[in-house]
Write a protein that holds these residues in place. Sequence first.
Motif, PDB file in Angstrom:
ATOM      1  N   GLN A  36     169.867  51.909  84.127  1.00 22.64           N
ATOM      2  CA  GLN A  36     170.179  52.848  83.050  1.00 22.64           C
ATOM      3  C   GLN A  36     171.136  52.174  82.067  1.00 22.64           C
ATOM      4  O   GLN A  36     172.158  51.649  82.472  1.00 22.64           O
ATOM      5  CB  GLN A  36     170.867  54.099  83.616  1.00 22.64           C
ATOM      6  CG  GLN A  36     170.028  54.916  84.554  1.00 22.64           C
ATOM      7  CD  GLN A  36     169.020  55.768  83.809  1.00 22.64           C
ATOM      8  OE1 GLN A  36     169.198  56.058  82.648  1.00 22.64           O
ATOM      9  NE2 GLN A  36     167.957  56.150  84.498  1.00 22.64           N
ATOM     10  N   TYR A  37     170.781  52.170  80.789  1.00 21.53           N
ATOM     11  CA  TYR A  37     171.639  51.638  79.732  1.00 21.53           C
ATOM     12  C   TYR A  37     171.720  52.676  78.628  1.00 21.53           C
ATOM     13  O   TYR A  37     170.849  52.746  77.765  1.00 21.53           O
ATOM     14  CB  TYR A  37     171.069  50.341  79.140  1.00 21.53           C
ATOM     15  CG  TYR A  37     171.023  49.196  80.107  1.00 21.53           C
ATOM     16  CD1 TYR A  37     172.182  48.532  80.472  1.00 21.53           C
ATOM     17  CD2 TYR A  37     169.822  48.775  80.645  1.00 21.53           C
ATOM     18  CE1 TYR A  37     172.140  47.479  81.359  1.00 21.53           C
ATOM     19  CE2 TYR A  37     169.767  47.727  81.528  1.00 21.53           C
ATOM     20  CZ  TYR A  37     170.933  47.076  81.884  1.00 21.53           C
ATOM     21  OH  TYR A  37     170.889  46.031  82.758  1.00 21.53           O
ATOM     22  N   GLY A  38     172.729  53.487  78.634  1.00 20.70           N
ATOM     23  CA  GLY A  38     172.911  54.479  77.572  1.00 20.70           C
ATOM     24  C   GLY A  38     171.725  55.402  77.459  1.00 20.70           C
ATOM     25  O   GLY A  38     171.438  56.196  78.352  1.00 20.70           O
ATOM     26  N   ASP A  39     170.974  55.302  76.358  1.00 17.90           N
ATOM     27  CA  ASP A  39     169.845  56.199  76.120  1.00 17.90           C
ATOM     28  C   ASP A  39     168.506  55.546  76.438  1.00 17.90           C
ATOM     29  O   ASP A  39     167.475  55.931  75.914  1.00 17.90           O
ATOM     30  CB  ASP A  39     169.864  56.695  74.672  1.00 17.90           C
ATOM     31  CG  ASP A  39     169.737  55.565  73.682  1.00 17.90           C
ATOM     32  OD1 ASP A  39     169.971  54.410  74.088  1.00 17.90           O
ATOM     33  OD2 ASP A  39     169.408  55.832  72.517  1.00 17.90           O
ATOM     34  N   MET A  40     168.497  54.522  77.343  1.00  8.06           N
ATOM     35  CA  MET A  40     167.229  53.911  77.728  1.00  8.06           C
ATOM     36  C   MET A  40     167.240  53.527  79.198  1.00  8.06           C
ATOM     37  O   MET A  40     168.292  53.335  79.795  1.00  8.06           O
ATOM     38  CB  MET A  40     166.930  52.694  76.851  1.00  8.06           C
ATOM     39  CG  MET A  40     167.816  51.521  77.055  1.00  8.06           C
ATOM     40  SD  MET A  40     167.250  50.184  76.029  1.00  8.06           S
ATOM     41  CE  MET A  40     168.797  49.472  75.591  1.00  8.06           C
ATOM     42  N   VAL A  56     160.595  49.285  79.157  1.00  6.36           N
ATOM     43  CA  VAL A  56     161.769  49.913  78.563  1.00  6.36           C
ATOM     44  C   VAL A  56     161.368  51.309  78.123  1.00  6.36           C
ATOM     45  O   VAL A  56     160.425  51.483  77.355  1.00  6.36           O
ATOM     46  CB  VAL A  56     162.285  49.093  77.354  1.00  6.36           C
ATOM     47  CG1 VAL A  56     163.463  49.792  76.705  1.00  6.36           C
ATOM     48  CG2 VAL A  56     162.662  47.696  77.789  1.00  6.36           C
ATOM     49  N   ILE A  57     162.096  52.316  78.612  1.00  8.32           N
ATOM     50  CA  ILE A  57     161.790  53.707  78.292  1.00  8.32           C
ATOM     51  C   ILE A  57     162.971  54.280  77.527  1.00  8.32           C
ATOM     52  O   ILE A  57     164.094  54.319  78.040  1.00  8.32           O
ATOM     53  CB  ILE A  57     161.553  54.531  79.581  1.00  8.32           C
ATOM     54  CG1 ILE A  57     160.432  53.893  80.395  1.00  8.32           C
ATOM     55  CG2 ILE A  57     161.249  55.976  79.232  1.00  8.32           C
ATOM     56  CD1 ILE A  57     160.307  54.444  81.792  1.00  8.32           C
ATOM     57  N   LEU A  58     162.714  54.711  76.300  1.00  6.63           N
ATOM     58  CA  LEU A  58     163.760  55.328  75.488  1.00  6.63           C
ATOM     59  C   LEU A  58     163.738  56.827  75.714  1.00  6.63           C
ATOM     60  O   LEU A  58     162.675  57.436  75.792  1.00  6.63           O
ATOM     61  CB  LEU A  58     163.535  55.025  74.008  1.00  6.63           C
ATOM     62  CG  LEU A  58     163.600  53.555  73.617  1.00  6.63           C
ATOM     63  CD1 LEU A  58     163.229  53.404  72.153  1.00  6.63           C
ATOM     64  CD2 LEU A  58     164.979  52.997  73.867  1.00  6.63           C
ATOM     65  N   LYS A  59     164.909  57.425  75.789  1.00  6.30           N
ATOM     66  CA  LYS A  59     164.991  58.869  75.970  1.00  6.30           C
ATOM     67  C   LYS A  59     164.677  59.553  74.649  1.00  6.30           C
ATOM     68  O   LYS A  59     164.944  59.026  73.581  1.00  6.30           O
ATOM     69  CB  LYS A  59     166.388  59.268  76.436  1.00  6.30           C
ATOM     70  CG  LYS A  59     166.709  58.784  77.832  1.00  6.30           C
ATOM     71  CD  LYS A  59     168.066  59.272  78.257  1.00  6.30           C
ATOM     72  CE  LYS A  59     168.407  58.764  79.643  1.00  6.30           C
ATOM     73  NZ  LYS A  59     169.741  59.181  80.063  1.00  6.30           N
ATOM     74  N   SER A  60     164.131  60.734  74.732  1.00  9.29           N
ATOM     75  CA  SER A  60     163.803  61.475  73.513  1.00  9.29           C
ATOM     76  C   SER A  60     165.088  62.022  72.894  1.00  9.29           C
ATOM     77  O   SER A  60     166.094  62.199  73.585  1.00  9.29           O
ATOM     78  CB  SER A  60     162.836  62.612  73.833  1.00  9.29           C
ATOM     79  OG  SER A  60     163.481  63.543  74.675  1.00  9.29           O
ATOM     80  N   PRO A  61     165.073  62.313  71.606  1.00  8.77           N
ATOM     81  CA  PRO A  61     166.292  62.809  70.953  1.00  8.77           C
ATOM     82  C   PRO A  61     166.802  64.114  71.562  1.00  8.77           C
ATOM     83  O   PRO A  61     167.990  64.391  71.516  1.00  8.77           O
ATOM     84  CB  PRO A  61     165.874  63.027  69.504  1.00  8.77           C
ATOM     85  CG  PRO A  61     164.663  62.183  69.314  1.00  8.77           C
ATOM     86  CD  PRO A  61     164.012  62.076  70.652  1.00  8.77           C
ATOM     87  N   SER A  62     165.936  64.918  72.157  1.00 14.31           N
ATOM     88  CA  SER A  62     166.395  66.172  72.759  1.00 14.31           C
ATOM     89  C   SER A  62     167.187  65.911  74.029  1.00 14.31           C
ATOM     90  O   SER A  62     168.000  66.731  74.439  1.00 14.31           O
ATOM     91  CB  SER A  62     165.204  67.087  73.057  1.00 14.31           C
ATOM     92  OG  SER A  62     164.343  66.440  73.990  1.00 14.31           O
TER      93      SER A  62
END
Length: 180
Positions: A36-40, A56-62
């Motif tokens: 886990q790195y911040g929002d990814m 690499v999976i980026l979290k959605s803005p929600s």
Amino acid sequence: MASTISAYKEKMKELSVLSLICSCFYTQPHPNTVYQYGDMEVKQLDKRASGQSFEVILKSPSDLSPESPMLSSPPKKKDTSLEELQKRLEAAEERRKTQEAQVLKQLAERREHEREVLHKALEENNNFSRQAEEKLNYKMELSKEIREAHLAALRERLREKELHAAEVRRNKEQREEMSG
């Protein structure tokens, strides 16, 4: 048994010796590791002799935490009165005039500096010319004196030679008179 040996031979061609030994001891594949790195999130997929691959999976803005700053809307423009606009125009005109005065002042200073530099260069040139002329005159006078001294020495030697030649002639004539 033969299929196992052929499989190990193929694997040996692909992998290094250390990887082969490790694969013999650890027959279970490694579980996919997730970091886990911040929002990814970063998932390690497969390890091979040729390299590694990651997802690499980026979290959605929600999914973002409320700690992250929200974008604010631009401030609304307030109504400006005619009087305020007039003040702004006068201030801008005043700034323009002061800036123009500063530019003119800088130009005048630059011209004055150029005049000073030109005057100094002319003065140095005149000094150099005067010194060069004085030096040349001194060398010419010295050369003239040396030349005159050399000519005087040559004349003196020539006079001495003529005196010697006259004496030799006289002696010769005296010998001829005595012998003859």
